[in-house]
Design a protein around this motif. Sequence first.
Motif, PDB file in Angstrom:
ATOM      1  N   VAL A  46     -14.674  84.831 -38.408  1.00  0.00           N
ATOM      2  CA  VAL A  46     -14.148  86.057 -37.791  1.00  0.00           C
ATOM      3  C   VAL A  46     -14.212  85.963 -36.268  1.00  0.00           C
ATOM      4  CG1 VAL A  46     -14.462  88.558 -37.609  1.00  0.00           C
ATOM      5  CG2 VAL A  46     -14.763  87.424 -39.804  1.00  0.00           C
ATOM      6  N   SER A  47     -15.180  85.234 -35.732  1.00  0.00           N
ATOM      7  CA  SER A  47     -15.319  85.145 -34.277  1.00  0.00           C
ATOM      8  C   SER A  47     -14.095  84.510 -33.638  1.00  0.00           C
ATOM      9  CB  SER A  47     -16.575  84.362 -33.900  1.00  0.00           C
ATOM     10  OG  SER A  47     -16.455  83.012 -34.291  1.00  0.00           O
ATOM     11  N   GLY A  48     -13.446  83.586 -34.320  1.00  0.00           N
ATOM     12  CA  GLY A  48     -12.234  82.968 -33.794  1.00  0.00           C
ATOM     13  C   GLY A  48     -11.087  83.950 -33.681  1.00  0.00           C
ATOM     14  N   GLN A  49     -10.945  84.806 -34.690  1.00  0.00           N
ATOM     15  CA  GLN A  49      -9.871  85.808 -34.668  1.00  0.00           C
ATOM     16  C   GLN A  49     -10.132  86.890 -33.634  1.00  0.00           C
ATOM     17  OE1 GLN A  49      -9.963  87.162 -38.692  1.00  0.00           O
ATOM     18  NE2 GLN A  49      -8.898  85.371 -39.501  1.00  0.00           N
ATOM     19  N   MET A  50     -11.383  87.159 -33.375  1.00  0.00           N
ATOM     20  CA  MET A  50     -11.719  88.218 -32.426  1.00  0.00           C
ATOM     21  C   MET A  50     -11.801  87.718 -30.983  1.00  0.00           C
ATOM     22  SD  MET A  50     -14.580  90.393 -34.527  1.00  0.00           S
ATOM     23  CE  MET A  50     -14.986  91.349 -33.096  1.00  0.00           C
ATOM     24  N   LEU A  51     -12.355  86.537 -30.778  1.00  0.00           N
ATOM     25  CA  LEU A  51     -12.610  86.060 -29.419  1.00  0.00           C
ATOM     26  C   LEU A  51     -11.555  85.089 -28.890  1.00  0.00           C
ATOM     27  CD1 LEU A  51     -16.478  85.681 -29.658  1.00  0.00           C
ATOM     28  CD2 LEU A  51     -15.163  87.529 -28.624  1.00  0.00           C
TER      29      LEU A  51
ATOM     30  N   PHE B 200       5.700  90.819 -42.545  1.00  0.00           N
ATOM     31  CA  PHE B 200       4.912  91.139 -41.355  1.00  0.00           C
ATOM     32  C   PHE B 200       5.435  92.444 -40.765  1.00  0.00           C
ATOM     33  CE2 PHE B 200       3.511  90.278 -36.897  1.00  0.00           C
ATOM     34  CZ  PHE B 200       2.160  90.132 -37.169  1.00  0.00           C
ATOM     35  N   THR B 201       4.596  93.460 -40.752  1.00  0.00           N
ATOM     36  CA  THR B 201       5.009  94.792 -40.302  1.00  0.00           C
ATOM     37  C   THR B 201       4.524  95.060 -38.883  1.00  0.00           C
ATOM     38  OG1 THR B 201       2.994  95.824 -41.121  1.00  0.00           O
ATOM     39  CG2 THR B 201       4.848  95.670 -42.670  1.00  0.00           C
ATOM     40  N   ALA B 202       5.005  96.152 -38.317  1.00  0.00           N
ATOM     41  CA  ALA B 202       4.567  96.559 -36.976  1.00  0.00           C
ATOM     42  C   ALA B 202       3.070  96.862 -36.965  1.00  0.00           C
ATOM     43  CB  ALA B 202       5.364  97.775 -36.505  1.00  0.00           C
ATOM     44  N   ASN B 203       2.571  97.481 -38.031  1.00  0.00           N
ATOM     45  CA  ASN B 203       1.130  97.762 -38.122  1.00  0.00           C
ATOM     46  C   ASN B 203       0.306  96.476 -38.161  1.00  0.00           C
ATOM     47  OD1 ASN B 203       1.504 100.502 -38.061  1.00  0.00           O
ATOM     48  ND2 ASN B 203       1.468 100.737 -40.289  1.00  0.00           N
TER      49      ASN B 203
ATOM     50  N   SER C  21      -3.329  92.642 -35.630  1.00  0.00           N
ATOM     51  CA  SER C  21      -3.735  91.262 -35.336  1.00  0.00           C
ATOM     52  C   SER C  21      -3.654  90.930 -33.848  1.00  0.00           C
ATOM     53  CB  SER C  21      -2.890  90.269 -36.137  1.00  0.00           C
ATOM     54  OG  SER C  21      -1.535  90.326 -35.731  1.00  0.00           O
ATOM     55  N   SER C  22      -2.686  91.486 -33.159  1.00  0.00           N
ATOM     56  CA  SER C  22      -2.475  91.127 -31.751  1.00  0.00           C
ATOM     57  C   SER C  22      -3.324  91.920 -30.774  1.00  0.00           C
ATOM     58  CB  SER C  22      -1.002  91.308 -31.378  1.00  0.00           C
ATOM     59  OG  SER C  22      -0.203  90.415 -32.095  1.00  0.00           O
ATOM     60  N   PHE C  23      -3.710  93.129 -31.137  1.00  0.00           N
ATOM     61  CA  PHE C  23      -4.415  93.964 -30.167  1.00  0.00           C
ATOM     62  C   PHE C  23      -5.744  94.516 -30.697  1.00  0.00           C
ATOM     63  CE2 PHE C  23       0.045  94.084 -28.906  1.00  0.00           C
ATOM     64  CZ  PHE C  23      -0.070  93.667 -27.589  1.00  0.00           C
ATOM     65  N   PHE C  24      -5.735  95.145 -31.872  1.00  0.00           N
ATOM     66  CA  PHE C  24      -6.947  95.806 -32.349  1.00  0.00           C
ATOM     67  C   PHE C  24      -8.043  94.805 -32.716  1.00  0.00           C
ATOM     68  CE2 PHE C  24      -3.703  99.142 -33.709  1.00  0.00           C
ATOM     69  CZ  PHE C  24      -3.826  99.818 -32.505  1.00  0.00           C
ATOM     70  N   THR C  25      -7.706  93.793 -33.490  1.00  0.00           N
ATOM     71  CA  THR C  25      -8.692  92.778 -33.862  1.00  0.00           C
ATOM     72  C   THR C  25      -9.028  91.885 -32.670  1.00  0.00           C
ATOM     73  OG1 THR C  25      -7.814  92.745 -36.105  1.00  0.00           O
ATOM     74  CG2 THR C  25      -9.183  90.882 -35.461  1.00  0.00           C
ATOM     75  N   ALA C  26      -8.045  91.635 -31.823  1.00  0.00           N
ATOM     76  CA  ALA C  26      -8.202  90.665 -30.739  1.00  0.00           C
ATOM     77  C   ALA C  26      -8.712  91.257 -29.430  1.00  0.00           C
ATOM     78  CB  ALA C  26      -6.855  89.984 -30.495  1.00  0.00           C
ATOM     79  N   TRP C  27      -9.007  92.556 -29.374  1.00  0.00           N
ATOM     80  CA  TRP C  27      -9.397  93.144 -28.084  1.00  0.00           C
ATOM     81  C   TRP C  27     -10.630  92.491 -27.468  1.00  0.00           C
ATOM     82  CZ3 TRP C  27     -13.938  95.416 -26.824  1.00  0.00           C
ATOM     83  CH2 TRP C  27     -14.738  95.895 -27.837  1.00  0.00           C
ATOM     84  N   PRO C  28     -11.647  92.042 -28.244  1.00  0.00           N
ATOM     85  CA  PRO C  28     -12.769  91.357 -27.580  1.00  0.00           C
ATOM     86  C   PRO C  28     -12.327  90.053 -26.897  1.00  0.00           C
ATOM     87  CG  PRO C  28     -13.417  92.056 -29.778  1.00  0.00           C
ATOM     88  CD  PRO C  28     -11.941  92.254 -29.678  1.00  0.00           C
TER      89      PRO C  28
END
Length: 192
Positions: A39-44, A148-151, A156-163
């Motif tokens: 998970v750290s890869g997807q987040m950081l 692949f939807t807008a949600n 994936s692009s902003f909420f999960t990746a914000w860190p």
Amino acid sequence: MKNTKTKRKFPVLRLCTAAMCLAAGILLPQLFHLAGGSVSGQMLLPMHLPVFLCGLLCGWPWGGIVGLVLPLISSAITGMPVMYPNGFSMMGELCVYGVVCGVLYCKVFSAKKGLFSIYFSMIPAMLAGRAVSGLIKWLLLMGSENPFTANAFLASSFFTAWPGIVLQLILIPTVMIALQKAGATGRLQENS
């Protein structure tokens, strides 16, 4: 004659720097996964860091090439990222990061090398890269059972990746300013 010999060294310096960024892009995700799990890869987003540095230090052609081949080489060596659909979308995303931040930093903001030029090179690159990533995923998954939807894009692009976005916006300018103060960026960025 002396100028010609000196100019020939610059592509070698860029090539070596790009190769180090490529190696860092393979190694950093492994270290992050080791320390914090998958998970750290997807987040950081550790693979993104060397691509931004490559674009800023070496210019858009090198940043674009490193961004394009990094997910492919990493997938071949480590199995991460899985190429379909994430690896392919990362290839486009990272390529755009390297090209856009390289063009903006080395061409548009070339007169002033400071925090302003770093941030105004990175932020448009981040937005453009994420847009390209979303478009590629949408095209690849268009006819599948799970399109692949807008949600999904926002998640994936902003909420999960914000860190990771915050890490990029803190770490990359810090490294660039430190390299500039040390005088390590001048030879790389001449004639880019």
